[in-house]
Write a protein that holds these residues in place. Structure first.
Motif, PDB file in Angstrom:
ATOM      1  N   LEU A  34       0.802  -1.221   0.000  1.00  0.00           N
ATOM      2  CA  LEU A  34       0.000   0.000   0.000  1.00  0.00           C
ATOM      3  C   LEU A  34       0.837   1.275   0.000  1.00  0.00           C
ATOM      4  CD1 LEU A  34      -2.778  -0.982   2.586  1.00  0.00           C
ATOM      5  CD2 LEU A  34      -2.987  -0.892   0.092  1.00  0.00           C
ATOM      6  N   TYR A  37       0.496   4.075  -2.588  1.00  0.00           N
ATOM      7  CA  TYR A  37      -0.812   4.717  -2.773  1.00  0.00           C
ATOM      8  C   TYR A  37      -1.076   5.858  -1.802  1.00  0.00           C
ATOM      9  CZ  TYR A  37      -1.699   0.680  -5.726  1.00  0.00           C
ATOM     10  OH  TYR A  37      -1.617  -0.269  -6.705  1.00  0.00           O
ATOM     11  N   ALA A  41      -4.778   4.902  -0.061  1.00  0.00           N
ATOM     12  CA  ALA A  41      -4.948   3.688   0.737  1.00  0.00           C
ATOM     13  C   ALA A  41      -5.871   3.919   1.922  1.00  0.00           C
ATOM     14  CB  ALA A  41      -3.583   3.193   1.222  1.00  0.00           C
ATOM     15  N   ALA A 197      -5.976   0.001  -4.496  1.00  0.00           N
ATOM     16  CA  ALA A 197      -5.676  -0.166  -3.078  1.00  0.00           C
ATOM     17  C   ALA A 197      -6.785  -0.935  -2.366  1.00  0.00           C
ATOM     18  CB  ALA A 197      -5.477   1.199  -2.420  1.00  0.00           C
ATOM     19  N   THR A 201      -6.613  -4.174   0.088  1.00  0.00           N
ATOM     20  CA  THR A 201      -7.085  -4.169   1.472  1.00  0.00           C
ATOM     21  C   THR A 201      -8.112  -5.272   1.722  1.00  0.00           C
ATOM     22  OG1 THR A 201      -8.720  -2.459   0.907  1.00  0.00           O
ATOM     23  CG2 THR A 201      -6.634  -1.714   1.842  1.00  0.00           C
TER      24      THR A 201
END
Length: 441
Positions: A34, A37, A41, A197, A201
């Motif tokens: 991440l 990003y 993120a 992202a 996640t």
């Protein structure tokens, strides 16, 4: 009433199963993925948590209406019939043992902080990964209650490093204020960045449906499973939002990119000293604790499929202690083959490849479970509340959007996984028809 030995998993164990399955190697490896990003993120976490809570609500209501073992298999089968149920369960089962390979790899990756040879000697990490998998397979074959107790202990232990990182973030902010945080620049926000992202996640939140799979081993499943699902998802989402965002926004992106132990590197960067080693140890414990819960599911899923007649009947035989030993062994054998076939990859590359494969397969189960809730409402077999309808629609759209965000390669892998299951479905159905005259009294 079922005896306590028949339904040994209560609210605490089920909640620990949900939390423990989600908090594994994913959260401890994600900051490395991440980091590029930035603030995208953070927004992705908010979107993912919202989508996960919608899915959790849908699973909770489905479990309340249909407290059957199998989770996504049971719900899809109730709504769309046995063939659709089989295809979803097939993809979901593959996502379980494939995902377990990623979780185990992540745990061994953190062990490389203490044993550098794991990252340097070709094949050594793969052998250690396989050994850990079979040790936890033995625990789950011994009994679901022993696995449940281990899960409660592991869940408590794995929360400690996350709380430590959150505490360190508070200290950093208290000392340096907003200057320590990556500057927020709206021009760097983008729909593509948030989508990419959010796909990453979601990997860390896979497992929100964990309590629905071993429903036949849960005490008062119509009450316990919905509460465990919602409580576990909300709690885990909050922890992720705070801790992962802190690591990403309070560290240089170059520090985290490609890191084998990003949480440990975060602590070391901010002067944690020996605490870095302690955190790495607990991160490994977290991954192996999550692996314990996922190994439980990778055995329960094919067992439930066999009981429902959509998987070979020999997998529906339980061992002397009431556990699906055959299903556990088959799943771990396939997991072992996958790890050994890819032993030449680095731990980071292996983790990324397998995590992507597992996520794409899981998304089909999530999408069809949400659609199943809508279909069962239409057939008047579930509570036709507007809240459930709205959240099921949101959950379905979120699942489809995330599947799109996974990219063409991940989606193609998911389709291939579904197609591979068709011959198994045909052979199983044929075997069931040929055996019918012998089973009818």
């Amino acid at each position: 009433m079922a005896s306590s030995s028949a339904r040994p998993l209560g609210l605490w164990m089920c909640t620990a199963l949900v939390v423990g399955n989600m908090i594994g190697s994913g959260v401890f490896m994600l900051p490395a993925s991440l980091a590029p990003y930035g603030w995208n993120a953070v927004i992705a976490w908010l979107v993912t948590i919202g989508g996960a809570l919608c899915l959790a609500f849908v699973f909770a209501r489905l479990a309340e209406a249909f407290p059957r073992a199998g989770g996504p298999l049971a719900y899809t089968q109730e709504a769309f019939g046995p063939t659709a149920g089989f295809m979803v369960a097939w993809a979901y089962w593959i996502s379980l043992w494939v995902g377990n390979a990623a979780i185990a790899t992540g745990g061994v990756s953190y062990l490389s902080v203490f044993f550098p040879a794991l990252a340097k000697v070709p094949g050594l990490a793969a052998l250690v990964t396989v050994a850990v998998v079979w040790a936890l397979t033995a625990v789950n074959c011994w009994g679901s209650r022993s696995a449940g107790r281990l899960q409660v202990v592991a869940t408590i232990l794995k929360l400690l490093p996350l709380l430590a990182v959150a505490g360190l973030a508070v200290v950093i902010l208290a000392r340096r204020g907003g200057a320590a945080v990556t500057p927020f620049e709206p021009s760097q926000l983008s729909a593509s960045g948030i989508t990419a992202a959010a796909t990453l996640t979601l990997w860390a939140l896979l497992g929100l449906e964990s309590a629905t799979v071993p429903a036949d081993k849960v005490h008062e499943p119509t009450r316990t499973i919905p509460r465990a699902t919602l409580y576990g998802t909300a709690f885990t989402g909050l922890i992720y939002l705070v801790v992962c965002s802190a690591v990403v926004l309070l560290s240089p992106a170059d520090l985290l990119k490609g890191s084998n132990a990003p949480f440990a590197d975060f602590v070391g960067y901010h002067g944690g000293g020996d605490l870095r080693l302690v955190l790495a140890a607990f991160a490994a414990i977290s991954a192996f604790g999550a692996l314990n819960g996922w190994v439980l599911l990778q055995g329960e899923m094919p067992y439930a499929m066999a009981i429902d007649g959509v998987f070979p009947a020999w997998l529906g035989k339980a061992g002397k202690r009431g556990t699906p030993v055959r299903a556990h062994v088959l799943s771990s054998v396939l997991l072992t083959i996958l790890v050994l076939m890819n032993y030449a990859k680095s731990m980071a590359d292996l983790f990324t490849f397998i995590a992507l494969l597992a996520t794409s397969a899981s998304l089909f189960a999530y999408l069809f479970s949400a659609l199943a809730a809508l279909r069962l409402q239409q057939k008047h077999r579930m509570d036709a509340s507007m809240l459930l309808t709205a959240l099921a629609i949101v959950a379905a759209v979120y699942s489809a959007w995330t599947l799109y965000g996974a990219g063409a390669q991940a989606t193609l892998w998911g389709v291939v996984l579904l197609l591979v299951g068709l011959p198994v479905r045909v052979l199983t159905a044929r075997a069931a028809r040929s055996a019918l005259p012998e089973t009818v009294s």
